[in-house]
Design an enzyme around this catalytic site. Structure first.
Site: not given
Ligand SMILES: Cc1cc2nc3c(=O)[nH]c(=O)nc-3n(C[C@H](O)[C@H](O)[C@H](O)COP(=O)(O)OP(=O)(O)OC[C@H]3O[C@@H](n4cnc5c(N)ncnc54)[C@H](O)[C@@H]3O)c2cc1C
Length: 422
Positions: A20, A137, A183, A243, A278
Site C-alpha cells: 500500500e 483519503h 496520502r 478518512h 498514518r
Molecule cells: C472505508 C474504510 C476503510 C478502511 N480501511 C482500512 C484498512 O484497510 N486498514 C486499516 O488499518 N484501517 C482501515 N480503515 C481505518 C479503520 O477501519 C479504523 O481506523 C478502525 O476501524 C477504527 O476502529 P475502532 O475500533 O477504533 O473504531 P470503530 O471501528 O469506528 O468502532 C467504534 C464503535 O464505537 C461505537 N460508538 C461510537 N460512539 C459511541 C457512543 N457515544 N456510544 C456508544 N457507542 C459508540 C460505534 O458505533 C462503533 O461501533 C478504514 C476506514 C474506513 C472508513
C-alpha cells in the site's frame, strides 16, 4: 488474531500480503480480498458473543464519562429503549469509540464516526492532542447522491493509475513514488488537477491491474457495479474525502489516559504511532495492539475501587444544562460539515480558519444546551471537535503530514516539532 479465528487470505497455503501507499514492501495481511476490517470484527464479535463472562448492551449511546478529581468511575448513557440517562459504574473504563470523519461533508466514515469518545474524554478532563492532523483519503468513489465509498489504496498498490478528466496520468510529476506517494501528497495532487481541469473528480484507471479486479477486490467491484461502473472495463471517478483522525485522546504506550482508570484505544486515541500522517493499514493494527496492551496493564493493576465502594462515593451523575434557543440538529450538522470541508479541509489558510472559528463560536450554545436525543449529543460532540480541530490548525503555522497551510508550505522543525495538547 489467527488463533482467535480470523481468516486471512492465503495463496497456495501461504498468507498473501499486499503493498500500500508509502510502503516499501508488501506487508499487509488481508481478508476476503478487500474486507480485512470486517473479517477481524467478525472473529472478535463472535468470541465476545460466545463468552459468558462478557455482557454486551446494544442501542445505548454513551454520553459522558463519570469523572471527578482526575479519576474515572464509569459512564453515563442514553438508553434509547427508555429514553433515560443511566449510569454504569466501573472499576476501569476503556473508550474505543472510533474517529470523527463526520466532521466533514465528504467522508468515507460511517454515520457513527462523530468523535463522541474524544469529546466526552475532553469534557471529563482528559488531554486530547494532534487534532489538526486529519487524513484525507485521495480516492473515495465520486458519485452524486451515494455515500463516499472507499476505493482502497491497495487498488493503486496493484497498479491502478490516476488520470485527470482528459485521460492524462499526472502523479509522476508530483512525487517519485507516483500513485504510491503518501496520502496527503496524492490528495493535494488530485485537488490541484481538479482545479486545473475545473472538475469535481479525477479518474482511477484499474483496467490493467495485475489480478482480475472482480476477484482481487470483490466488495469494491460489487459497489461500483451497483452504480453502473465496471472497473474492469472503465475508469472509476474518484475524489478525496476525510478518512482518518490521527489526533484524539492522549494515551501512553499502554493506552492509559491522564485520568486514573480511564483507558482508550483505536481511532479515538492519539497514541503517537501514526505521527502526523498514518500509513495505510496501520490503524487496524494499532487498535489490536493497544487493545491487547490495555488488558495486560489492567490485569496487573489491583488498585481499583470495588463496585460497592463506587456506589458509596456519591458521584454527581448529571451535568448542568440550560435551555437555549431551539435548533434543528440535522440542519446544523450539515452546515458544520460543509464549513469544515470548505474552510478546515485539505488545503488550509488563516483567513478561512478564522472564518470557521467565528462561525463555530456562534454554535457553541449547542454543547451547553439541554441535550435529549442521539442527534443532539452527536452534534454537540462534533461542535466541540470542530472547535479543537480549527484552533489547532490555526495554531500550527507550518505544514507537516496531513496538515497543510498555504501560508506556511514547509515543515518547520525548529518551532513546530511538538504536539498541541488541549
Ligand atoms: C472505508 C474504510 C476503510 C478502511 N480501511 C482500512 C484498512 O484497510 N486498514 C486499516 O488499518 N484501517 C482501515 N480503515 C481505518 C479503520 O477501519 C479504523 O481506523 C478502525 O476501524 C477504527 O476502529 P475502532 O475500533 O477504533 O473504531 P470503530 O471501528 O469506528 O468502532 C467504534 C464503535 O464505537 C461505537 N460508538 C461510537 N460512539 C459511541 C457512543 N457515544 N456510544 C456508544 N457507542 C459508540 C460505534 O458505533 C462503533 O461501533 C478504514 C476506514 C474506513 C472508513
Amino acid at each position: 488474531m489467527i488463533e482467535l479465528g480470523t481468516k486471512f487470505d492465503k495463496v497456495e497455503g501461504k498468507y498473501k500480503t499486499a503493498l500500500e501507499a508509502a510502503h516499501q514492501r508488501p506487508r499487509i495481511l488481508r481478508a476476503r480480498g478487500d474486507a480485512t476490517g470486517a473479517e477481524i470484527e467478525r472473529a472478535l464479535s463472535e468470541k465476545v458473543i460466545n463468552e459468558n463472562k462478557i455482557k454486551t448492551k446494544e442501542n445505548i449511546l454513551i454520553v459522558d464519562i463519570i469523572a471527578e478529581h482526575n479519576a474515572c468511575y464509569g459512564l453515563l448513557a442514553l438508553d434509547s429503549n427508555t429514553n433515560e440517562i443511566v449510569a454504569y459504574l466501573a472499576k476501569v473504563t476503556i473508550l474505543a469509540s472510533g474517529g470523527a470523519g463526520q466532521l466533514f461533508s465528504n467522508t468515507t466514515n460511517p454515520d457513527v464516526a462523530t468523535g463522541d469518545g474524544i469529546a466526552m474524554a475532553y469534557r471529563g478532563g482528559a488531554k486530547v492532542t494532534d487534532l489538526e492532523f486529519i487524513q484525507f483519503h485521495p480516492t473515495a468513489l465520486f458519485h452524486q447522491g451515494s455515500p463516499k465509498f472507499l476505493i482502497s489504496e491497495a487498488v493503486r498498490g496493484e497498479g491502478a493509475i490516476l488520470k485527470n478528466i482528459n485521460g492524462e496520468s499526472f502523479m509522476h510529476s508530483y512525487h517519485p513514488l507516483a500513485e504510491l506517494a503518501p496520502r496527503d501528497i496524492v490528495a493535494r495532487a488530485i485537488i490541484d488537477q481538479m482545479k486545473k481541469t475545473k472538475n469535481d473528480y479525477v479518474y482511477l484507471d484499474a483496467t490493467k491491474i495485475k489480478d482480475k479486479f472482480s476477484q482481487r477486490f470483490p466488495t469494491i467491484y460489487k459497489n461500483c457495479l451497483a452504480l453502473n461502473i465496471d472497473p474492469e472495463k472503465e475508469y472509476i471517478p474518484v475524489a478525496p474525502a476525510a478518512h482518518y483522525t490521527m489526533g484524539g485522546i492522549k494515551t501512553d504506550t499502554w493506552g492509559q489516559t491522564n485520568i486514573t482508570n480511564l483507558y482508550a484505544c483505536g481511532e479515538c486515541t492519539s497514541t503517537g504511532v501514526h505521527g502526523a500522517n498514518r500509513l495505510a493499514s496501520n490503524s487496524l493494527l494499532e487498535g489490536l495492539v493497544f487493545g491487547n496492551r490495555i488488558t495486560q496493564k489492567i490485569k496487573k493493576n489491583n488498585t481499583y475501587y470495588s463496585i460497592e465502594k463506587l456506589k458509596e462515593l456519591n458521584l454527581s451523575y448529571n451535568f448542568p444544562r440550560e435551555k437555549y434557543k431551539e435548533y434543528d440538529p440535522l440542519k446544523l450538522k450539515q452546515e458544520l460539515q460543509k464549513l469544515m470541508w470548505n474552510k478546515v479541509g485539505i488545503i488550509r489558510n488563516p483567513s478561512d480558519l478564522k472564518k470557521a472559528r467565528q462561525k463555530i463560536n456562534e454554535w457553541k450554545f449547542i454543547f451547553k444546551s439541554e441535550l435529549k436525543t442521539t442527534k443532539d449529543f452527536e452534534l454537540a460532540n462534533l461542535t466541540i471537535l470542530a472547535d479543537l480541530v480549527t484552533n489547532s490548525a490555526l495554531q500550527r503555522e507550518e505544514s507537516r503530514g496531513a496538515h497543510y497551510r498555504e501560508d506556511f508550505p514547509d515543515r518547520d522543525d525548529i518551532n513546530w516539532k511538538k504536539h498541541i495538547i488541549y
